[in-house]
Design a protein around this motif. Structure first.
Motif, short mmCIF file in Angstrom:
data_model
loop_
_atom_site.label_atom_id
_atom_site.label_comp_id
_atom_site.label_asym_id
_atom_site.label_seq_id
_atom_site.Cartn_x
_atom_site.Cartn_y
_atom_site.Cartn_z
N SER A 168 10.30 -1.88 -8.60
CA SER A 168 9.62 -0.59 -8.48
C SER A 168 8.20 -0.79 -7.95
N THR A 169 7.56 -1.91 -8.30
CA THR A 169 6.24 -2.20 -7.75
C THR A 169 6.32 -2.45 -6.25
N LEU A 170 7.36 -3.15 -5.82
CA LEU A 170 7.57 -3.35 -4.39
C LEU A 170 7.79 -2.02 -3.68
N GLU A 171 8.56 -1.15 -4.28
CA GLU A 171 8.84 0.16 -3.67
C GLU A 171 7.57 0.97 -3.49
N VAL A 231 5.18 -1.86 -0.62
CA VAL A 231 5.59 -2.22 0.74
C VAL A 231 5.36 -1.09 1.74
N PRO A 232 5.67 0.18 1.41
CA PRO A 232 5.42 1.24 2.39
C PRO A 232 3.96 1.41 2.77
N ALA A 233 3.04 0.89 1.94
CA ALA A 233 1.62 0.99 2.25
C ALA A 233 1.15 -0.10 3.22
N LEU A 234 2.04 -1.02 3.59
CA LEU A 234 1.70 -2.11 4.49
C LEU A 234 2.18 -1.79 5.90
N PRO A 235 1.48 -2.26 6.92
CA PRO A 235 1.85 -1.94 8.31
C PRO A 235 3.22 -2.50 8.68
N LEU A 294 15.52 -12.25 -4.16
CA LEU A 294 15.34 -12.32 -2.71
C LEU A 294 16.09 -11.19 -2.02
N VAL A 295 17.33 -11.01 -2.41
CA VAL A 295 18.16 -9.97 -1.77
C VAL A 295 17.59 -8.58 -2.07
N GLU A 296 17.21 -8.34 -3.31
CA GLU A 296 16.63 -7.04 -3.67
C GLU A 296 15.32 -6.79 -2.93
N SER A 297 14.52 -7.82 -2.78
CA SER A 297 13.23 -7.66 -2.10
C SER A 297 13.40 -7.48 -0.60
N MET A 298 14.35 -8.17 0.00
CA MET A 298 14.63 -7.94 1.41
C MET A 298 15.06 -6.49 1.65
#
Length: 375
Positions: free
Chosen positions: A231-234, A237-241, A257-261
């Motif tokens: 949820s932190t990645l969600e 990540v959208p805030a990064l170019p 790894l798979v979830e983060s990809m």
């Protein structure tokens, strides 16, 4: 940046999720993304020589600023030709800033706005790392990728402690940019903020305004439940170019790894393949294999029939024997297998993204590993 030797290409975005297929050009070769970086903390991936490391399919390796600065010293590495020559690896190298190691290994740590003073975990000598010093060490080592020096704190923690460290990390990141001199080294900013979505987004926004060539997400996989990391990645990540590479630091379970990809991350590193390999645990498409278990004593099967690594030229029974007999070949072979497995996983992921089938790939992998689908 027109003259920069670094170039990131976004080749394809999966239509079913946020997984990305990219390519990162560096002075020491091209890295196909997503990628996993084996960790060579002291200029060596534990138990794996350079020839075998190349055979695993690894494209880029990681070294550590803190450890190499203490031993043998960045000046020694430089005199011996720089980190590539020193360790015999001619592909790309990333060095992390030393921030995490200062706060996890060093003794008597004192943080000020200037930097961090501490005592070495090796001999107790008094040392100091500032953002400027971290960059100077990394430039002396000569890695392709350098990381901004950040203030790492333990989680869970008080909101004010996390917020203070996050904004200090941003201020230190700006100083790292000002200190950086090498055009043949790409500097990445590190997004901090604990598990707070708004703080993560604010930190990312501040770092993006500084215009780093790439961005990392730090301070995760430190004991929080996987769902909180995702949820932190969600939120982050959208805030990064989209036109810059994204690196999730220190995350290494295959399911992570798979979830983060699936959430748009391009680069990973972790000690798990070799640390687990040294402890008789192997990764496979059917889940982990604990080689010390007696069920493998007379097993003639390899770890995986389709794996080209040297460990899989032997039976599980033989590998178990090596560990039971405390032969050093057991940890070496299992470490090589695990790195090979991670590289195969990333290659399969790249193919799945190109085919717009990453969601199916992800479901199949998680089911085979017995992992819970989080989306």
């Amino acid at each position: 940046m027109a003259s920069s030797p670094f170039r990131f290409e976004l080749l394809h975005s999966d239509t079913g999720c946020d997984a990305r297929r990219g390519r990162l050009h560096t002075p020491h070769g091209t890295v196909e993304l997503p990628t996993f970086m084996p960790v060579g903390t002291l200029g060596t991936v534990k138990g794996v020589d350079i020839a075998r490391l190349r055979e695993t399919g690894a494209q880029i390796v990681l070294g550590n600023t803190y450890h190499l600065a203490l031993r043998p010293g960045a000046n020694v590495v430089a005199e011996l030709g720089g980190l590539h020559v020193f360790m015999g690896w001619q592909g790309p190298i990333l060095t992390d800033s030393g921030g995490f190691q200062v706060f996890s290994l060093a003794e008597r740590v004192k943080v000020t706005e200037k930097g961090v003073s501490f005592r070495s975990h090796i001999d107790g000598s008094a040392l100091e790392i500032t953002p400027e010093r971290s960059i100077a060490i990394q430039e002396e080592l000569g890695s392709d990728f350098a990381m901004a020096f950040d203030h790492v704190v333990a989680l869970p923690n008080k909101r004010e402690v996390i917020e203070d460290a996050t904004w200090r990390s941003v201020r230190w990141a700006e100083r790292c940019l000002e200190a950086a001199q090498r055009e043949d080294q790409m500097l990445l900013g590190i997004v901090q903020g604990g598990l707070d979505p708004e703080l993560r987004q604010s930190c990312a926004k501040a770092l993006v305004s500084l215009d780093f060539r790439g961005y990392a997400i730090g301070g995760l996989s430190v004991g929080e439940p996987p769902e909180e990391m995702y949820s932190t990645l969600e939120a982050t990540v959208p805030a990064l170019p989209t036109e810059r590479p994204r690196y999730l630091m220190g995350v290494g379970r295959p399911e992570d790894l798979v979830e983060s990809m699936a959430r748009g991350v391009d680069m990973f590193d972790c000690v798990m393949p070799t640390r687990n390999g040294r402890n008789a645990l192997a990764f496979t498409d059917q889940g982990t294999v604990r080689l010390r278990n007696s069920q493998h004593e007379r097993n003639r099967d390899p770890l995986e029939a389709n794996c080209p690594c040297p460990a899989c030229q032997h039976s599980r029974g033989y590998l178990r024997h090596l560990f039971q007999a405390k032969e050093m070949l057991g940890p070496i072979l299992t470490s090589i297998h695990n790195i090979t497995y991670y590289q195969r996983l990333m290659a399969e992921a790249r193919q799945a993204i190109e085919a717009d089938s990453f969601s199916e790939f992800r479901r199949a992998k998680l089911a085979a590993w017995g992992a819970k689908d989080s989306k």
